[in-house]
Design a protein around this motif. Structure first.
Motif, PDB file in Angstrom:
ATOM      1  N   ILE A  26       6.841   6.853  -0.736  1.00 15.37           N
ATOM      2  CA  ILE A  26       6.588   5.366  -1.239  1.00 15.37           C
ATOM      3  C   ILE A  26       6.814   4.467  -0.082  1.00 15.37           C
ATOM      4  N   SER A  27       6.310   3.328   0.024  1.00 14.38           N
ATOM      5  CA  SER A  27       6.830   2.309   1.134  1.00 14.38           C
ATOM      6  C   SER A  27       7.552   1.256   0.149  1.00 14.38           C
ATOM      7  N   THR A  28       8.408   0.662   0.931  1.00 13.11           N
ATOM      8  CA  THR A  28       9.083  -0.523   0.444  1.00 13.11           C
ATOM      9  C   THR A  28       8.384  -1.892   0.678  1.00 13.11           C
ATOM     10  N   ILE A  29       7.445  -1.740   1.536  1.00 16.76           N
ATOM     11  CA  ILE A  29       6.613  -2.946   2.164  1.00 16.76           C
ATOM     12  C   ILE A  29       5.173  -2.910   1.512  1.00 16.76           C
ATOM     13  N   THR A  30       4.702  -3.897   1.067  1.00 15.82           N
ATOM     14  CA  THR A  30       3.043  -3.972   0.538  1.00 15.82           C
ATOM     15  C   THR A  30       2.347  -5.050   1.421  1.00 15.82           C
ATOM     16  N   PHE A  31       1.570  -4.986   2.159  1.00 15.78           N
ATOM     17  CA  PHE A  31       0.885  -5.812   2.877  1.00 15.78           C
ATOM     18  C   PHE A  31      -0.359  -6.385   2.308  1.00 15.78           C
ATOM     19  N   HIS A  32      -0.820  -7.331   2.715  1.00 17.40           N
ATOM     20  CA  HIS A  32      -1.913  -8.224   2.144  1.00 17.40           C
ATOM     21  C   HIS A  32      -2.847  -8.343   3.381  1.00 17.40           C
ATOM     22  N   PRO A  33      -4.149  -7.991   3.499  1.00 18.01           N
ATOM     23  CA  PRO A  33      -4.723  -6.767   2.569  1.00 18.01           C
ATOM     24  C   PRO A  33      -3.702  -5.439   2.684  1.00 18.01           C
TER      25      PRO A  33
END
Length: 568
Positions: free
Chosen positions: A324-331
């Protein structure tokens, strides 16, 4: 004359897949006689290719029968599109996916039957005996995955010139006898090593360990558990110890590494439709990701990780943050570049079991922490903080049911085809790993538990936990082993499933069949499955097997309603 004319039930044709990689690339000819076509080595190879290609049909989409309705995963806010499998009460013999899954397997079996039937036809066929061994293994494998769910099965081991619609259901003992005899015959014929994705001795030994283990539980035979240990030892002796870091094991560049035993092969260059011609594994175990034009990885949101997995993973366990990643980026896929975009979602891990809500001050502090780490943030309208309530079962489960954003599951991400993974759920071209060395260790450990050898089982699991790099901070907290100090079979099996749940999270290696064969399905669901709580499900013993599809009984004159599994 050997003609390819008819197929068993369900109007099944040899349906070669249109998108395959490397050895799965097809060269299916048309307009010529089958005997003429299969008398050439090139023509015959299409049968072998098709026999492998059916693995994509089975594992390219969601393997509902292996994942949903287990202890590892829970429904998201609306229960997803396969609620029948997670809630059990409404799983009937007419369920559409069940029928499709069953038909797909028998289609695969009939393809292998054709390959076995025509094996002696080509005058010049390099590795004829080895190819026959591959096909025998695949035919046995396809039968076995039916047995794991249904018990005794209809054995189709004959290629004929006319439809066979009158095959009776074999007993469980006879079904095992067929699968084992086929796999042991294959073991003698296949090579010690092979190209990635092809059957070799390690593949056959691994699955013989699993088949003997399953038969040992089902038929109550200590001799089978000892055989399972022996076949597992053959794989361990061949491949050696666990020595690849977990992150490297699952890095995109690590495909077909030395610990992977059997995997369904994909390759971007050979996928005809790069938008939806791959597999769906990267889209699971996370919240819905929005539409296909917002730069986020497409995510189906039908099942999330169970609370106990987050709780049992230690924060010094590198496997947790490989999953898992606790950070989601955009894009989304900018996270795999040197210049990630702004943070859209942040999932801080809350360890305090008494904390149930975030304050404005908490959110302000999280923003400051992210900025201090060098990240930029999206606007207040789109930036979102959704904690992982690590030690609060009630808060965590209700967060998923109430549509709070779950952490991103990154273990199977496919940056190679990242743009298309933001457009469709089925765009990943990562290989789907079905068997790997750590599982062989766990199969042997399970056999040890069955024989009352809990200490040996604990040591086998410890060898997997001692994988290099498993501790984020080498000087930090040691990883615990749930099998330490266990007594009794049930306690030992529960501990084994806790450890295997963390090691194999998200993988397609048969969680439901493992719970079923060990007779631990009821125990683990009642203790760890939040959907049983949510939906007030009361266990029924009939759920230890799946129903046989109604279409199978209707179309096969060799079956009657009496052949249906009890309770359905």
């Amino acid at each position: 004359m050997k003609k390819l004319k008819y197929i068993l039930c369900f109007s099944l044709l040899l349906g070669f897949a249109s998108s395959c990689s490397d050895f799965l690339v097809e060269d299916n000819k048309g307009g010529i006689d089958n005997e003429e076509f299969y008398s050439t080595s090139v023509g015959y190879e299409t049968l072998l290719t098709a026999s492998y290609a059916h693995l994509r049909d089975l594992w390219g989409r969601t393997p509902v029968q292996d994942l949903i309705g287990t202890d590892l995963y829970m429904e998201h806010y609306d229960g997803g599109d396969r609620k029948e499998w997670s809630r059990y009460e409404s799983l009937f013999p007419t369920e559409p996916y069940l029928n499709t899954w069953y038909a797909t397997i028998y289609k695969a079996i009939q393809t292998t039957n054709a390959g076995i039937f025509y094996n002696d036809l080509p005058e010049s066929l390099e590795g004829r005996a080895a190819k026959l061994g591959e096909l025998k293994f695949l035919r046995a494998y396809y039968h076995f995955i039916l047995m794991e769910q249904l018990g005794g099965i209809v054995i189709n081991d004959e290629y004929t010139n006319s439809p066979r619609l009158d095959i009776p259901r074999s007993s469980l003992a006879d079904s095992y006898e067929f699968v084992i005899s086929e796999m042991e015959a294959a073991l003698a014929a296949v090579p010690a090593s092979s190209d990635p994705g092809r059957v070799n001795k390690n593949v056959v030994n691994h699955y013989l360990a699993k088949v003997y283990l399953t038969r040992g539980w089902d038929l109550g035979s200590d001799a089978d558990f000892n055989k399972a240990k022996s076949y597992a030892d053959a794989v361990i002796s061949s491949l050696g110890s666990i020595n690849l870091p977990y992150k490297g094991l699952w890095d995109e560049a690590g495909e077909n590494n030395s610990e992977f035993i059997f995997a369904v092969q994909y390759d971007l260059s050979s996928i005809l439709n790069q938008t939806n011609g791959g597999n769906q594994q990267s889209a699971h175990y996370q919240s819905y990701g929005g539409s296909d034009n917002n730069g986020q990885k497409r995510r189906n949101g039908s099942m999330n990780i169970a609370s106990f997995i987050h709780q049992d993973f230690q924060l010094n366990d590198a496997r947790y943050f490989t999953c898992i990643s606790t950070i989601t980026f955009h894009p989304y896929f900018s996270m795999y570049t040197d210049n990630p975009g702004p943070v859209r979602y942040y999932n801080p891990i809350i360890t305090d079991p008494n904390k149930t809500e975030l304050t404005d001050e908490d959110i302000a502090n999280y923003k400051a922490e992210l900025i201090a780490m060098g990240y930029t943030l999206e606007s207040d309208e789109t930036f979102e903080v959704s904690p992982i309530w690590k030690n609060n079962y009630e808060r965590y489960t209700h967060a998923q049911w109430e549509r709070e954003t779950a952490p991103i599951f990154i273990k199977f991400d496919c940056p190679e085809n990242g743009e298309n993974c933001t457009k469709d759920y089925v765009a990943s071209v990562r290989d789907v790993v079905l068997a790997r060395l750590a599982e062989t260790y766990f199969l042997k450990a399970e056999a040890c538990i069955a024989l009352g050898q809990n200490s040996e089982a604990r040591d086998l699991v410890q060898q997997v936990l001692n994988r290099p790099g498993n501790k984020i901070d080498p000087a930090g907290e040691d990883l615990t082993n749930a099998l330490d100090g266990v007594s009794g079979k049930t306690e030992a099996l529960e501990a084994l499933f806790i450890e295997s749940g963390k090691e194999f999270l998200g993988e397609y290696n048969g969680r439901w069949p493992a719970l079923r064969r060990t007779k631990m399905l009821k125990h683990m669901l009642e203790k760890y499955n939040a959907d049983f709580d949510r939906n007030n499900i009361v266990w029924k013993d009939k759920w230890n097997y799946r129903p046989i599809p109604q279409d199978a009984i209707t179309l096969n004159n060799g079956l009657t309603e009496a052949d249906q599994n009890p309770g359905y």
